[in-house]
Scaffold this motif. Structure first.
Motif, short mmCIF file in Angstrom:
data_model
loop_
_atom_site.label_atom_id
_atom_site.label_comp_id
_atom_site.label_asym_id
_atom_site.label_seq_id
_atom_site.Cartn_x
_atom_site.Cartn_y
_atom_site.Cartn_z
N LEU A 82 0.82 -1.21 0.00
CA LEU A 82 0.00 0.00 0.00
C LEU A 82 0.86 1.26 0.00
CD1 LEU A 82 -2.67 -0.99 2.68
CD2 LEU A 82 -2.98 -0.91 0.21
N GLU A 83 0.35 2.29 -0.69
CA GLU A 83 1.07 3.57 -0.68
C GLU A 83 0.95 4.27 0.67
OE1 GLU A 83 -0.02 6.27 -3.85
OE2 GLU A 83 -0.43 4.59 -5.16
N LEU A 84 -0.19 4.07 1.33
CA LEU A 84 -0.51 4.81 2.56
C LEU A 84 -0.50 6.32 2.28
CD1 LEU A 84 1.59 2.75 5.13
CD2 LEU A 84 -0.79 2.43 4.49
N ARG A 85 -1.45 6.75 1.50
CA ARG A 85 -1.52 8.17 1.12
C ARG A 85 -1.79 9.06 2.32
NH1 ARG A 85 -5.08 7.16 -4.41
NH2 ARG A 85 -3.46 5.97 -5.46
N PRO A 86 -1.30 10.30 2.25
CA PRO A 86 -1.27 11.15 3.45
C PRO A 86 -2.54 11.95 3.73
CG PRO A 86 -0.14 12.24 1.65
CD PRO A 86 -0.56 10.89 1.14
N LEU B 6 8.22 -0.89 10.64
CA LEU B 6 8.24 -1.12 9.20
C LEU B 6 8.02 0.17 8.41
CD1 LEU B 6 6.45 -4.54 9.02
CD2 LEU B 6 8.84 -4.06 8.59
N LEU B 7 7.38 1.14 9.06
CA LEU B 7 7.21 2.45 8.41
C LEU B 7 8.56 3.13 8.19
CD1 LEU B 7 4.05 3.96 10.08
CD2 LEU B 7 4.41 3.63 7.63
N GLU B 8 9.53 2.80 9.03
CA GLU B 8 10.86 3.37 8.81
C GLU B 8 11.48 2.82 7.54
OE1 GLU B 8 13.21 2.63 12.32
OE2 GLU B 8 11.67 3.55 13.59
N LYS B 9 11.29 1.54 7.32
CA LYS B 9 11.87 0.90 6.14
C LYS B 9 11.00 1.12 4.90
CE LYS B 9 13.95 -3.49 4.80
NZ LYS B 9 14.10 -4.91 5.13
N TYR B 10 9.69 1.12 5.12
CA TYR B 10 8.75 1.28 4.00
C TYR B 10 7.84 2.46 4.32
CZ TYR B 10 10.22 -3.54 3.18
OH TYR B 10 10.95 -4.68 2.99
N PRO B 11 8.33 3.67 4.13
CA PRO B 11 7.57 4.85 4.58
C PRO B 11 6.28 5.05 3.80
CG PRO B 11 9.65 5.49 3.53
CD PRO B 11 9.60 4.00 3.51
N ALA B 12 5.34 5.72 4.47
CA ALA B 12 4.08 6.07 3.83
C ALA B 12 4.32 7.10 2.73
CB ALA B 12 3.12 6.64 4.88
N SER B 13 3.45 7.09 1.74
CA SER B 13 3.53 8.08 0.65
C SER B 13 3.35 9.49 1.20
CB SER B 13 2.41 7.79 -0.36
OG SER B 13 2.31 8.86 -1.28
N THR B 14 4.02 10.44 0.55
CA THR B 14 3.80 11.85 0.89
C THR B 14 3.14 12.58 -0.27
OG1 THR B 14 6.03 12.39 0.12
CG2 THR B 14 5.77 11.97 2.48
N VAL B 15 2.74 11.83 -1.29
CA VAL B 15 2.13 12.43 -2.47
C VAL B 15 0.62 12.57 -2.24
CG1 VAL B 15 1.71 12.17 -4.94
CG2 VAL B 15 3.86 11.38 -3.94
N ARG B 16 0.16 13.81 -2.21
CA ARG B 16 -1.26 14.04 -1.94
C ARG B 16 -2.09 13.78 -3.19
NH1 ARG B 16 -2.30 17.05 2.70
NH2 ARG B 16 -4.29 17.71 1.83
N VAL B 17 -3.18 13.04 -3.02
CA VAL B 17 -4.14 12.84 -4.09
C VAL B 17 -5.45 13.42 -3.60
CG1 VAL B 17 -5.37 11.15 -5.51
CG2 VAL B 17 -3.00 10.73 -4.84
N GLU B 18 -6.02 14.36 -4.34
CA GLU B 18 -7.21 15.05 -3.87
C GLU B 18 -8.14 15.31 -5.04
OE1 GLU B 18 -7.72 18.78 -0.79
OE2 GLU B 18 -5.74 17.94 -1.14
N ARG B 19 -9.43 15.11 -4.81
CA ARG B 19 -10.42 15.41 -5.84
C ARG B 19 -10.59 16.93 -5.93
NH1 ARG B 19 -14.18 11.28 -7.31
NH2 ARG B 19 -15.83 12.81 -7.38
N LYS B 20 -10.54 17.45 -7.14
CA LYS B 20 -10.57 18.89 -7.34
C LYS B 20 -11.82 19.53 -6.71
CE LYS B 20 -10.75 20.22 -11.68
NZ LYS B 20 -12.02 20.92 -11.93
N ASP B 21 -12.95 18.88 -6.88
CA ASP B 21 -14.20 19.46 -6.39
C ASP B 21 -14.74 18.75 -5.15
OD1 ASP B 21 -14.27 21.29 -8.54
OD2 ASP B 21 -14.97 19.68 -9.84
N GLY B 22 -13.86 18.00 -4.46
CA GLY B 22 -14.33 17.26 -3.30
C GLY B 22 -15.26 16.15 -3.71
N CYS B 23 -16.08 15.67 -2.76
CA CYS B 23 -16.92 14.51 -3.06
C CYS B 23 -18.40 14.79 -2.92
CB CYS B 23 -16.56 13.36 -2.12
SG CYS B 23 -14.88 12.76 -2.39
#
Ligand SMILES: [Zn+2]
Ligand SMILES: [Zn+2]
Length: 83
Positions: free
Chosen positions: A2-6, A61-78
């Protein structure tokens, strides 16, 4: 793995990698508990798939396999996306 998005794709809220109230679909579109319950009714607005609680990666394990820092966001929300 998993990317583990922020952040929540709907409201942009920060979601910690160890948050137990983070929800994902099979494509790992990522949402907070509020949006999942109040706005999305348990369905991903992008793909229509169901949302499951995101597993928490153990801290060491987060130290070795860190969570993603790339934000993914819907432009107009949901809001209204599942009308
Ligand atoms: Zn949200
Ligand atoms: Zn999805």
């Amino acid at each position: 793995m998993l990317e583990l998005r922020p952040n929540c794709e709907c409201c942009g809220r920060e979601l910690a990698a160890d948050s137990a109230d983070t929800w994902i679909c099979s494509f790992e579109c990522t949402y907070c508990g509020d949006c999942r319950t109040r706005v999305l009714a348990g369905r991903c607005p992008n793909c229509g798939g169901d949302l499951q609680r995101r597993p928490v990666r153990p801290a060491k394990l987060l130290e070795k396999y860190p969570a993603s820092t790339v934000r993914v966001e819907r432009k107009d929300g949901c809001a209204g996306s599942h009308a």
